[in-house]
Write an enzyme that holds these catalytic residues in place. Structure first.
Site, PDB file in Angstrom:
ATOM      1  CB  CYS A  16      -0.954  -0.016   1.219  1.00 51.12           C
ATOM      2  SG  CYS A  16      -2.072  -1.241   1.125  1.00 51.12           S
ATOM      3  N   GLY A  49       5.065  16.745  -4.824  1.00 48.33           N
ATOM      4  CA  GLY A  49       6.063  15.805  -5.142  1.00 48.33           C
ATOM      5  C   GLY A  49       6.338  14.795  -3.992  1.00 48.33           C
ATOM      6  CD  GLU A 104      -0.303  -6.673  -2.610  1.00 45.51           C
ATOM      7  OE1 GLU A 104      -1.245  -6.168  -2.041  1.00 45.51           O
ATOM      8  OE2 GLU A 104       0.744  -7.189  -2.160  1.00 45.51           O
TER       9      GLU A 104
END
Length: 513
Positions: A369, A380, A403
């Site tokens: 995550c 940024g 992922e």
């Protein structure tokens, strides 16, 4: 025209909202829930074909009751006891027409060409067919402004270039745009050559549909009306107030509060400001628990073990779920490491964003995550988090990939990072002693730690791979070069590898995390 009292869950109708240009529009929306507050009805709506973070409660004044679509009832079917049965269903979703990309035609560009020198016996990408082409139409097509370039279309009958076959750079006018020698690749583990049928891009180099499994991937089959609705109204975190985008499984008794108060250092939640103030008198933390492994200026990164700091990790996941829709929540945080980015001032280290990763990933995932909190977005920090994850992969001697599936904002950030990083390598190539510099896809992967499938899909996304006179070439138009240079001027935040103090652990040899 329908009455307000006739509106039920599952109805669809146009709803008034303001767009980004502050103009009124009436997109089609679905009623997910109805509630009555002091005799006034409120309707929770989901705008069809819009992201769920735009869902909101509206009053009946914003509903166009003249165009309401009531839930359709399915045809009656006999049940086991022979009695007819029926149940209401939502009206069928309209399939949106694919929007055609529009853009003006550019003049014939000055091109820098990267040529693949194919050996006599062509070597196919592991796991792929020798005669299968790198078709640019097979990559994920984003909604972006199309620009015409002077390119050759890849023929379906052309062979796949070898990943280890050298590629040489030469300009069309015979003079190099830049003149440095190709950067040599470091020796790394050969795990990037293994096949992975569930990865974003299949091992033959042809991008496939994003995989829908993984350590933290949400199982969409268990979605219900509760998890489809935002349950937290507002979160106060330090000096910021955040409006959640999605559902997060905080305790039920907290979902009725107008504001949920969080300690910005340990992320524990409280019911009121008084509870938070009382907690702050006892909370000794002024930075995330764990080891500080990077510091440059006011930016620091802390490595947190999900087993050693379980309470903090669970609270971090609860907060992150408010802004991540495609990930699920694991209360078992033992298999994960969390890397929290902070900004320092006189009061302490304030959380900016984080990413998590599995301690042991069999599929070369270096991110599970990733999130930049809304107050720090568009500054940024997202690219800085991504760059830091690949910097860790370089120290580990691996290539990595995030992922899947990525959120819409995550996909944009990763595509932008991959594009800038790969173009930076290609534009830095220079000729030595009059010979063309050469580089392979595997060398790009080794230098950047970006998985080779992501390198190939990025080149296809940029429409750089072309087939010309029996050889694969990469053509950089003047438009791409100028756009890259402008983007790099804006990218002020970068990771300095000299400030990283990180020793990777071999988790497979540890009996218990």
């Amino acid at each position: 025209m329908a009455e307000v009292g006739e509106i039920t869950e599952g109805c669809r109708l146009p709803v008034l909202r303001r767009n980004q240009d502050n103009e009124d529009e009436w997109p089609l929306a679905e009623i997910l829930s109805v509630k009555d507050i002091s005799g006034r009805k409120l309707f929770y709506v989901h705008y069809i074909d819009f992201n769920k973070r735009l869902d909101e409660w509206v009053t009946h004044e914003r509903l166009d009751l003249k165009k309401i679509q009531f839930p359709k009832k399915e045809a009656k079917t006999p049940t086991k006891n022979g009695l007819p049965g029926s149940r209401p269903g939502s009206p069928e979703r309209e399939v949106p027409a694919s929007a055609q990309a529009s853009g003006k035609t550019l003049p014939i560009p000055v091109q820098i060409t990267l040529r693949f020198n194919l050996p006599k016996e062509r070597e196919a990408i592991p796991g792929g067919e020798p005669d299968q082409p790198l078709s640019s139409s097979s990559c994920l097509q984003p909604n972006h402004r199309s620009t015409k370039r002077k390119v050759e279309v890849v023929s379906p009958a052309t062979p796949v270039p070898s990943e280890t076959a050298p590629a040489s750079v030469f300009p069309q006018n015979g003079s190099a745009r830049r003149a440095v020698a190709a950067q040599p690749g470091r020796k790394r583990k050969s795990n990037c050559l293994g096949t992975d049928e569930d990865s974003q891009d299949s091992s033959d180099g042809i991008p496939s549909a994003p995989r829908m499994t993984g350590s933290l991937v949400s199982d969409r089959s268990h979605d219900d009306i509760v998890t489809r609705m935002k349950n937290i109204e507002c979160i106060e975190l330090g000096r910021h107030r955040l409006k959640p985008w999605y559902f997060s499984p905080y305790p039920q008794e907290l979902t009725t509060l107008p504001v949920l108060y969080l300690c910005e250092f340990c992320l524990k939640y409280g019911r009121s400001l008084k509870c938070l103030q009382r907690h702050l008198t006892k909370c000794d933390l002024r930075h995330p628990p764990g080891n500080e492994i990077y510091r440059k200026g006011t930016i620091s990164f802390f490595e947190i073990d999900g087993r050693k700091n379980k309470s903090y990790s669970q609270n971090l996941c609860l907060l992150a779920k408010c802004f991540l829709d495609h990930k699920t929540l694991y209360y078992d945080t033992d298999p994960f490491l969390f890397y929290v980015m902070t900004e320092y001032d006189c009061k302490g280290f304030h959380i900016v964003g984080y990413f998590s990763k599995e301690k042991e990933s069999t599929e070369d995932y270096n991110v599970a995550c990733i999130l930049t909190l809304p107050p720090y977005q568009r500054r940024g920090y997202g690219k800085l988090l991504i760059e830091f994850s690949y910097e860790l992969s370089k120290v580990e001697g691996k290539t990595g990939t995030p992922e899947k599936p990525l959120s819409d904002l995550g996909l944009l950030s990763y595509r932008s990072y991959w594009s800038q990083t790969i173009l930076e390598i290609l534009m830095g190539l220079k000729s030595e002693s009059g010979e063309r510099p050469q580089i392979t896809i595997n060398e790009i992967s080794e230098i950047t730690s970006i998985k080779k499938e992501d390198v190939i899909s990025t080149l296809q996304y940029l429409n750089l791979i072309n087939y010309y006179k029996g050889q694969y070439i990469l053509t950089l138009s003047e438009d791409i070069v100028d756009g890259h240079e402008r983007a790099m001027l804006k990218r002020l935040l970068r990771i300095d590898s000299k400030c990283l103090h990180f020793t990777p652990k071999d988790w497979s040899k540890r009996g218990k995390w």
